[in-house]
Design a protein around this motif. Structure first.
Motif, short mmCIF file in Angstrom:
data_model
loop_
_atom_site.label_atom_id
_atom_site.label_comp_id
_atom_site.label_asym_id
_atom_site.label_seq_id
_atom_site.Cartn_x
_atom_site.Cartn_y
_atom_site.Cartn_z
N GLN A 216 -4.13 8.76 -13.23
CA GLN A 216 -4.26 8.89 -11.78
C GLN A 216 -5.71 8.69 -11.34
N TYR A 217 -5.88 8.14 -10.12
CA TYR A 217 -7.20 7.83 -9.59
C TYR A 217 -7.27 8.22 -8.12
N LYS A 218 -8.49 8.28 -7.60
CA LYS A 218 -8.69 8.66 -6.20
C LYS A 218 -8.74 7.42 -5.31
N LEU A 219 -8.09 7.51 -4.16
CA LEU A 219 -8.10 6.45 -3.17
C LEU A 219 -9.45 6.40 -2.49
N ARG A 220 -9.98 5.20 -2.29
CA ARG A 220 -11.25 5.07 -1.57
C ARG A 220 -11.08 5.60 -0.15
N PRO A 221 -12.04 6.40 0.35
CA PRO A 221 -11.90 6.98 1.70
C PRO A 221 -11.65 5.95 2.79
N GLU A 222 -12.33 4.79 2.68
CA GLU A 222 -12.14 3.77 3.72
C GLU A 222 -10.72 3.20 3.72
N MET A 223 -10.09 3.16 2.53
CA MET A 223 -8.70 2.71 2.47
C MET A 223 -7.78 3.74 3.13
N ALA A 224 -8.05 5.02 2.84
CA ALA A 224 -7.24 6.09 3.44
C ALA A 224 -7.33 6.04 4.97
N ARG A 225 -8.53 5.82 5.48
CA ARG A 225 -8.70 5.76 6.94
C ARG A 225 -7.97 4.55 7.51
N ALA A 226 -8.06 3.41 6.83
CA ALA A 226 -7.41 2.20 7.33
C ALA A 226 -5.89 2.35 7.37
N TRP A 227 -5.34 3.08 6.41
CA TRP A 227 -3.90 3.26 6.35
C TRP A 227 -3.42 4.49 7.12
N GLY A 228 -4.34 5.36 7.51
CA GLY A 228 -3.97 6.56 8.24
C GLY A 228 -3.33 7.62 7.38
N ILE A 229 -3.82 7.78 6.12
CA ILE A 229 -3.27 8.80 5.22
C ILE A 229 -4.40 9.66 4.67
N ASP A 230 -4.03 10.75 4.04
CA ASP A 230 -4.98 11.67 3.44
C ASP A 230 -5.62 11.02 2.21
N ALA A 231 -6.95 11.13 2.10
CA ALA A 231 -7.66 10.52 0.98
C ALA A 231 -7.37 11.21 -0.34
N THR A 232 -6.70 12.37 -0.30
CA THR A 232 -6.39 13.06 -1.55
C THR A 232 -5.11 12.54 -2.22
N VAL A 233 -4.40 11.61 -1.58
CA VAL A 233 -3.19 11.05 -2.18
C VAL A 233 -3.58 10.34 -3.48
N PRO A 234 -3.01 10.73 -4.62
CA PRO A 234 -3.39 10.11 -5.89
C PRO A 234 -2.80 8.70 -6.04
N ILE A 235 -3.57 7.86 -6.70
CA ILE A 235 -3.10 6.52 -7.06
C ILE A 235 -2.74 6.53 -8.53
N VAL A 236 -1.46 6.36 -8.82
CA VAL A 236 -1.01 6.25 -10.21
C VAL A 236 -1.13 4.78 -10.61
N ILE A 237 -1.84 4.50 -11.69
CA ILE A 237 -2.13 3.12 -12.05
C ILE A 237 -0.86 2.31 -12.30
N GLY A 238 0.21 2.96 -12.79
CA GLY A 238 1.48 2.28 -12.93
C GLY A 238 1.52 1.29 -14.08
N ALA A 239 2.40 0.31 -13.96
CA ALA A 239 2.67 -0.58 -15.09
C ALA A 239 2.92 -1.99 -14.58
N ALA A 240 3.40 -2.85 -15.48
CA ALA A 240 3.72 -4.23 -15.13
C ALA A 240 5.10 -4.31 -14.49
N ASP A 241 5.30 -5.35 -13.70
CA ASP A 241 6.54 -5.45 -12.93
C ASP A 241 7.78 -5.57 -13.81
N GLY A 242 7.68 -6.26 -14.94
CA GLY A 242 8.84 -6.42 -15.80
C GLY A 242 9.36 -5.11 -16.37
#
Length: 506
Positions: A216-242
């Protein structure tokens, strides 16, 4: 408003899809948005995407999806990305090159060279990625040979996952799922492979650190502001589409293959550890360290039928693209003896030979456009059916669960079910990659004790653990027609290649 949702961000090479799923919900997306991205062909064999265009599509699709959620609590954003892409970055992580996608075949000569020199089996056994022009390993070799000055200006090399993760979090990082599709990662120790790096002509410090798909990683504050969400929302790196497509359809248990069909296609079977096909026909990619996907991709999926529709029915395509399917449905199963080897783009499994071209075989005066259209659709299905048969040789396939836009059409469903010759189920559009990403995030957040339980929490169903709809029913005649054709598909491709090379050798 929903009590809590997890967003699956699915970044492909032609579209960005975002879907939100309610935690503990009954299934189906709570919100969804799609933005198209455009693949370009500036030179023969090149298939590239402007990274800035792709990131704009990410931002727009995320904003649209979040607006639909009406201030619901977002527990996490989990990322799925397309495999096999390559981008060169400078020391400030700005793109030096465009994204060379999975479809880019400029390294076909290098693939041929490595196969002829006998290096392909070693590289496949170490990395799980077949030697093919799709592989970032071969793309790197191409840059070193063909554009050495441009390659020398690159500080870091990465793919779609590194691009998106840096955009959202500021981190340069890669996970083992996409990493296992680069041809550069050793699937046995989950580290960059020294032999592959030597072939590629790059050092490990030019590549992103490898982490598990649950990090898990932290969302950049400017991205959170642009999307209108809390900057504490975690980003799970996830996996490949297949691999995430298999998770989303619940095809993560023994004997159940996952089939995905869009622009391209693939069939994958879950295995508990890295598995090597000694005949070199299959890849092996990670979902987690404990769950791997053995399978084969086809470069020519729905795009092959789209080409046929534009070529043989341009009048109806301009008015209503769906009419091409109606025309194809008027031809009989087997297209009146007309067969298409659908290799319009550099094909991958099972032969891994990008030089084999497409062909129509058995052409007679009686054939009309409906026969050519149906043969194109059948050719795609037969190619995927061949991969199912090969998987069955390595690890028994009892049933197939499928997802993808083409399966909205009954003709695609009917033909694919008849070709597969096993119980065949089609999941909803939302029951694919984005749902898989959400299920993986639920596991990463500790809301579930396995990826399967995470999928169930997000409204999905693991094969064998829920109530499936009845499999598609096919006629005995159609099943026999396609069973006969499927057995000859690989031989037809080989024969078409020999004829073409004799007529127009390299």
């Amino acid at each position: 408003m929903y009590e809590s949702v997890i967003i699956g961000l699915d970044v492909g090479t032609t579209a960005v899809k975002v879907a939100a799923f309610e935690v503990g919900g009954s299934g189906g997306a709570s919100a969804m948005a799609v933005k198209e991205a455009r693949m370009e062909q500036p030179s023969a064999g090149w298939q590239v995407v402007n990274p800035a265009t792709l990131l704009r599509a990410v931002d727009e699709a995320m904003r649209l999806c979040i607006q639909q959620l009406n201030h619901s609590h977002i527990a996490a954003i989990s990322i799925s990305t397309a495999m096999h892409g390559l981008i060169g970055f400078d020391d400030r992580m700005r793109g030096v090159t465009r994204l060379a996608t999975w479809a880019d075949s400029r390294a076909a000569d290098i693939a041929r060279e490595l196969r002829e020199q006998g290096h392909a089996p070693l590289l496949l056994e170490r990395t799980g990625t077949p030697v093919h022009s799709m592989s970032p390993l071969l793309k790197l070799m191409w840059y070193q040979r063909q554009l050495p000055e441009e390659a020398a200006s690159v500080r870091y090399w990465g793919g779609v996952k590194e691009l998106v993760m840096h955009h959202l979090t500021g981190e340069f990082v890669q996970e083992i799922s996409n990493g296992s599709g680069t041809g550069l990662m050793n699937i046995h120790n989950l580290a960059w492979d020294e032999v592959a790096l030597e072939f590629a002509g790059v050092d490990a410090d030019q590549l992103a650190p490898l982490v598990n798909t649950t990090e898990q990683y932290k969302l950049r504050p400017e991205m959170a502001r642009a999307w209108g969400i809390d900057a504490t929302v975690p980003i799970v790196i996830g996996a490949a589409d297949g691999p995430l497509g298999n998770l989303g359809t619940g095809a993560i248990v023994s004997g159940v293959a996952g089939l995905s069909l869009g622009t391209s296609g693939a069939v994958r079977l879950a295995v508990p550890e890295p598995t090597y096909d000694p005949k070199g026909r299959l890849f092996c990619y990670a979902l987690t360290p404990e769950l791997w996907m053995l399978g084969g991709p086809s470069s020519n999926g729905g795009s092959a039928f789209d080409w046929a529709a534009r070529t043989f029915a341009p009048d109806v395509v301009a008015e209503d693209p769906g009419q091409a399917l109606e025309i194809a449905a008027t031809a009989p199963a087997g297209a009146g003896g007309l067969v298409m080897v659908p290799y319009l783009m550099a094909e991958r499994a099972p032969l891994w030979d990008p030089d084999i071209p497409g062909a129509f075989l058995g052409v007679r005066q009686k054939h009309r456009r409906q026969h050519f259209l149906r043969a194109a659709l059948e050719g795609v299905c037969l190619q995927l059916g061949t991969i199912v048969n090969i998987l069955d040789e390595v690890d028994h396939v009892e049933s197939v669960r499928a997802t993808g836009g083409p399966f909205r059409a009954q003709l695609w469903r009917n033909v694919m079910a008849a070709v597969i010759g096993r119980p065949f189920y089609v999941a909803s559009d939302a029951g694919g990659t984005a749902l898989g990403a959400a299920g993986l995030a639920a596991y990463a957040l500790g809301l579930a004790d396995s990826v399967g339980a995470g999928l169930t929490l997000m409204g999905g169903t693991v094969a064998g653990e829920g109530t499936d709809d009845a499999p598609l029913v096919v006629t005995t005649r159609d099943a026999q027609v396609y069973a006969d054709l499927r057995q000859t598909m690989v031989a037809l491709a080989d024969d078409a290649a020999r004829v073409t090379r004799a007529w127009n050798p390299r």
